[in-house]
Design a protein around this motif. Sequence first.
Motif, PDB file in Angstrom:
ATOM      1  N   ASN A  25       0.955  -1.114   0.198  1.00  0.00           N
ATOM      2  CA  ASN A  25      -0.137   0.601  -0.044  1.00  0.00           C
ATOM      3  C   ASN A  25       0.722   1.691   0.005  1.00  0.00           C
ATOM      4  N   GLU A  26       2.071   1.032   0.030  1.00  0.00           N
ATOM      5  CA  GLU A  26       2.301   2.229   0.870  1.00  0.00           C
ATOM      6  C   GLU A  26       2.686   2.653  -0.387  1.00  0.00           C
ATOM      7  N   THR A  27       4.239   1.866  -1.343  1.00  0.00           N
ATOM      8  CA  THR A  27       3.903   1.658  -2.224  1.00  0.00           C
ATOM      9  C   THR A  27       3.197   2.862  -3.230  1.00  0.00           C
ATOM     10  N   ALA A  28       2.044   2.172  -3.432  1.00  0.00           N
ATOM     11  CA  ALA A  28       1.211   2.751  -4.543  1.00  0.00           C
ATOM     12  C   ALA A  28       0.259   3.653  -3.681  1.00  0.00           C
ATOM     13  N   VAL A  29       0.399   4.202  -2.710  1.00  0.00           N
ATOM     14  CA  VAL A  29       0.275   5.727  -2.234  1.00  0.00           C
ATOM     15  C   VAL A  29       1.411   6.511  -3.414  1.00  0.00           C
ATOM     16  N   ALA A  30       2.711   6.370  -3.101  1.00  0.00           N
ATOM     17  CA  ALA A  30       3.645   6.818  -3.536  1.00  0.00           C
ATOM     18  C   ALA A  30       3.622   7.237  -4.741  1.00  0.00           C
ATOM     19  N   THR A  31       2.925   6.205  -5.795  1.00  0.00           N
ATOM     20  CA  THR A  31       2.891   6.427  -6.976  1.00  0.00           C
ATOM     21  C   THR A  31       2.012   6.716  -7.090  1.00  0.00           C
ATOM     22  N   TYR A  32       0.827   6.450  -7.564  1.00  0.00           N
ATOM     23  CA  TYR A  32      -0.445   5.731  -7.813  1.00  0.00           C
ATOM     24  C   TYR A  32      -1.337   7.065  -7.398  1.00  0.00           C
ATOM     25  N   TRP A  33      -0.828   7.796  -6.209  1.00  0.00           N
ATOM     26  CA  TRP A  33      -1.666   8.987  -5.847  1.00  0.00           C
ATOM     27  C   TRP A  33      -0.668   9.923  -5.337  1.00  0.00           C
ATOM     28  N   ALA A  58      -1.494   5.005   3.317  1.00  0.00           N
ATOM     29  CA  ALA A  58      -1.678   3.783   3.793  1.00  0.00           C
ATOM     30  C   ALA A  58      -1.623   3.425   5.162  1.00  0.00           C
ATOM     31  N   THR A  59      -1.730   4.671   6.117  1.00  0.00           N
ATOM     32  CA  THR A  59      -1.963   3.932   7.397  1.00  0.00           C
ATOM     33  C   THR A  59      -3.426   2.869   8.214  1.00  0.00           C
ATOM     34  N   PRO A  60      -3.320   1.212   8.069  1.00  0.00           N
ATOM     35  CA  PRO A  60      -4.498   1.074   8.314  1.00  0.00           C
ATOM     36  C   PRO A  60      -5.706   1.492   9.345  1.00  0.00           C
ATOM     37  N   TYR A  61      -6.748   1.095   9.025  1.00  0.00           N
ATOM     38  CA  TYR A  61      -7.350   1.222   9.594  1.00  0.00           C
ATOM     39  C   TYR A  61      -8.547   0.346   9.713  1.00  0.00           C
ATOM     40  N   GLY A  62      -9.860   0.063  10.723  1.00  0.00           N
ATOM     41  CA  GLY A  62     -11.187  -0.458  10.666  1.00  0.00           C
ATOM     42  C   GLY A  62     -11.720  -0.236   9.646  1.00  0.00           C
ATOM     43  N   TYR A  63     -12.978  -0.251  10.355  1.00  0.00           N
ATOM     44  CA  TYR A  63     -14.062   0.230   9.123  1.00  0.00           C
ATOM     45  C   TYR A  63     -14.025   1.661   9.984  1.00  0.00           C
ATOM     46  N   GLN A  64     -13.914   2.244  11.976  1.00  0.00           N
ATOM     47  CA  GLN A  64     -14.224   3.742  11.623  1.00  0.00           C
ATOM     48  C   GLN A  64     -12.873   4.410  11.263  1.00  0.00           C
ATOM     49  N   GLY A  65     -12.953   5.922  11.574  1.00  0.00           N
ATOM     50  CA  GLY A  65     -12.471   6.973  10.972  1.00  0.00           C
ATOM     51  C   GLY A  65     -12.228   7.805  12.085  1.00  0.00           C
ATOM     52  N   VAL A  66     -13.082   8.108  12.867  1.00  0.00           N
ATOM     53  CA  VAL A  66     -13.919   9.221  14.102  1.00  0.00           C
ATOM     54  C   VAL A  66     -12.814   9.119  15.019  1.00  0.00           C
ATOM     55  N   ILE A  72      -4.509  -2.461  -9.740  1.00  0.00           N
ATOM     56  CA  ILE A  72      -2.601  -2.455  -8.761  1.00  0.00           C
ATOM     57  C   ILE A  72      -2.433  -4.300  -7.720  1.00  0.00           C
ATOM     58  N   ALA A  73      -4.053  -3.826  -6.808  1.00  0.00           N
ATOM     59  CA  ALA A  73      -4.169  -4.880  -5.986  1.00  0.00           C
ATOM     60  C   ALA A  73      -3.964  -6.297  -6.778  1.00  0.00           C
ATOM     61  N   THR A  74      -4.364  -6.660  -8.073  1.00  0.00           N
ATOM     62  CA  THR A  74      -4.352  -8.025  -8.396  1.00  0.00           C
ATOM     63  C   THR A  74      -3.059  -8.041  -9.052  1.00  0.00           C
ATOM     64  N   ALA A  75      -2.294  -7.825  -9.374  1.00  0.00           N
ATOM     65  CA  ALA A  75      -1.287  -7.845  -9.651  1.00  0.00           C
ATOM     66  C   ALA A  75      -0.204  -7.827  -8.479  1.00  0.00           C
ATOM     67  N   ILE A  93      -9.841  -7.014   3.864  1.00  0.00           N
ATOM     68  CA  ILE A  93      -8.091  -6.243   2.910  1.00  0.00           C
ATOM     69  C   ILE A  93      -8.123  -4.995   2.780  1.00  0.00           C
ATOM     70  N   TRP A  94      -7.349  -4.231   3.771  1.00  0.00           N
ATOM     71  CA  TRP A  94      -7.613  -2.520   3.923  1.00  0.00           C
ATOM     72  C   TRP A  94      -5.985  -2.718   2.342  1.00  0.00           C
ATOM     73  N   GLY A  95      -7.101  -1.409   2.101  1.00  0.00           N
ATOM     74  CA  GLY A  95      -6.603  -0.494   1.148  1.00  0.00           C
ATOM     75  C   GLY A  95      -6.195   1.547   1.480  1.00  0.00           C
ATOM     76  N   PRO A  96      -5.041   1.747   0.855  1.00  0.00           N
ATOM     77  CA  PRO A  96      -5.303   3.240   0.775  1.00  0.00           C
ATOM     78  C   PRO A  96      -6.419   4.155   1.282  1.00  0.00           C
ATOM     79  N   ARG A  97      -6.809   4.859   2.300  1.00  0.00           N
ATOM     80  CA  ARG A  97      -7.576   5.829   1.747  1.00  0.00           C
ATOM     81  C   ARG A  97      -7.188   7.071   1.278  1.00  0.00           C
ATOM     82  N   ASN A  98      -8.259   7.053  -0.026  1.00  0.00           N
ATOM     83  CA  ASN A  98      -8.316   7.616  -0.414  1.00  0.00           C
ATOM     84  C   ASN A  98      -8.238   9.417  -0.445  1.00  0.00           C
ATOM     85  N   PRO A  99      -7.329   9.907  -1.137  1.00  0.00           N
ATOM     86  CA  PRO A  99      -8.273  11.719  -0.810  1.00  0.00           C
ATOM     87  C   PRO A  99      -9.686  11.973  -1.581  1.00  0.00           C
TER      88      PRO A  99
END
Length: 694
Positions: free
Chosen positions: A461-469, A475-483, A543-546, A645-651
């Motif tokens: 996820n960190e590489t995906a954040v640096a490149t794709y995003w 990339a920091t993992p969360y569960g379902y909650q973010g508040v 990206i994930a499937t790769a 399966i956690w994927g990054p929080r996108n902007p």
Amino acid sequence: MLLAVVVACTETVEVPGETVVVEKVVTETVEVPGETVVKEVVKEVQVPGETVVVEKVVTETVEVPGETVVVKEEVVKTVEVPGETVTVEVVKEVMVPGETVVVEKEVVKTVEVPGETVVVTKEVAVPVEVVREVPGKNYVTDPTTGKVVSAPEYGGTITPWAGAGWTQFASDPYFAYPHVKISGVNEKLGIPNWGIDRDVWDLTAAYYPESYMIGLLAESWERPDPLTIIFNIRKGVNWHNKAPMNGRELTADDVLYNFHRMLGMGDFADAGPSPFGGANQLTGIPFESITATDKYSMVVKLKEPYLDALGVMLGNHFTFIMPPEVIEQHGDTQDWRNLVGTGPFELTDVVDGSSMTYVKNPDYYGFDEKYPQNRLPYVDQLKVQEFPELASVIAALRSGKLDYIHYVPDLDAVLSLKRTNPEIATPSILFRSQSSFAPNLSVPPFDDINVRRAMQMALDNETAVATYWKGQADATPYGYQGVKGYYIPFEEWDEEVKQYYRYDPEAAEKLLDEAGHPRGSDGIRFKTTLQMGPNLVLDFAEIATAYWAEIGVDVKIEVLTQAESIERRDSRINKGMVGSVGGSLYDPVAFVGHLRSDSTWNRGIHQWPEVDAMVDAALAATTIEEQQRLIKEADMYMIEKNWQIWGPRNPTFMLAQPWLIGYNGELGHWAVGDMWTIHSRLWIDSELKAAMGR
């Protein structure tokens, strides 16, 4: 007012056998028009041996008489040491008309030594905002941010964007989400406090603790005991002067009528509660009775304690107060032409697929929470424009036809806009992950936690954040909650749990071997599917499937329409994985309910009675502190089970023209259905807009 900026830097570039030293001093003095604008640039380049120096400076200066200077400068410098070194530096400075100077600096250096090494470094300076006042213009300090802005002014039109199909939305909360049409026309008992210090609560979450809510149609409220809520209805609030309401005063009976209708109580007992599933936050509260005890008082009794009852009644999507006489006369408020409200705007025109027009309510009772002496609304009109696709929306913003766009997740579109129109504000919010995945936990192979863990550990996820995003996601993992207050941050997780959320493909392969999924002769361990609905990040799914292919898991993506996505969610047709969300800034009380095994939002289709018990305990909590603790525990239990399966929080970006004042990227009012309501608290800097030729 004088603005002076002095910048000095010394840079050393080392090339094997030689050293290049670059020293640059820039002194900039900017005075208001009518006086002088002086820019002095001194550059000294010293290179041992033979040196070729090429410098190019392009400067464009536009003077707007009596107000501003606009300067765009691009400096490209090339220093060549034959056969050895090339250094390139690009500096961009943009001064926006009016009040703000935005300076962006990007430095790209390439050092090449033939046959030896290539070193590439990039430095991007953080944009700097400097307030520049214009003589004769009034300014105020925004008490919620500390920023100096042009003073509130009345008049003009705000032209926001509406998503595709918004003009055809419902206008009656009994049947569906109504907010995109009736917000600003009809109001609720309460509203998130627009005047709150943004360092305390930044108004980006789609949830607000009761302490951050203020009264709207309810002037105040109290909870004398866990089973009782008393609302004091605001005096002096009048319905719009439109038949059949004809400007009469709002009363507690009007509010009572609406809650009885939504809940199937009182005179609406035979009709039953709202049939729309989205209204279950309101209809699921264990009400005993709701009565109006006098003209301005309404008393609510609960069958059992329900901590979130007050918050839901104050600000839920389905608690807009609709006009009783209209409902009695027409049966509902589905026809927008019949809408009458108490809010700052009146809806006067809807063109399907094109626009919605709102005009100022001249008799509105409300005042600005930031500037309490100012009666709302500031603008005369909202002209909400509907566009079918993002490209059209961005083009309209570029040309000045739109003032504001909310919720743009397309990073490339935003970066392109920033390059061509740097004056447009582009604040972003990490609202949630729209790039996570929920495997079906009830069937093989995902009923095995080691398989789920392996799928997570295969994602970089960190590489995906640096490149794709391009570094804009998280990339920091969360569960379902973010508040804030309702989840346990990753840094506080046990190390045993953390290891399964870090990129480690070798450990992932070992887990799959141990789980009984060895590679076949074709290198594949097993095959599965991933169903992706709209509003999710399809590119990251690819990206994930790769990444999964690298550990021997063959994943086929199925792209679904919105209707297909909802149908499969509700019927639980999911044999592989589905796109999911996480780390969300939504109501944590509502979202913990999604974890129940019988919830249609249970994307993983788990059947874990222990989770149901944890959710029930959280909903039955009697204090905020207890509820926060129990929601954290339920969330962490799911994290430990690797239920998704956690994927990054996108902007997500909010885009606004520089002349739209008072807006700082707040998203929360949109998310709780008060989008047009907050536009009553924004204003247009007409001088700045005119100076920019709009």
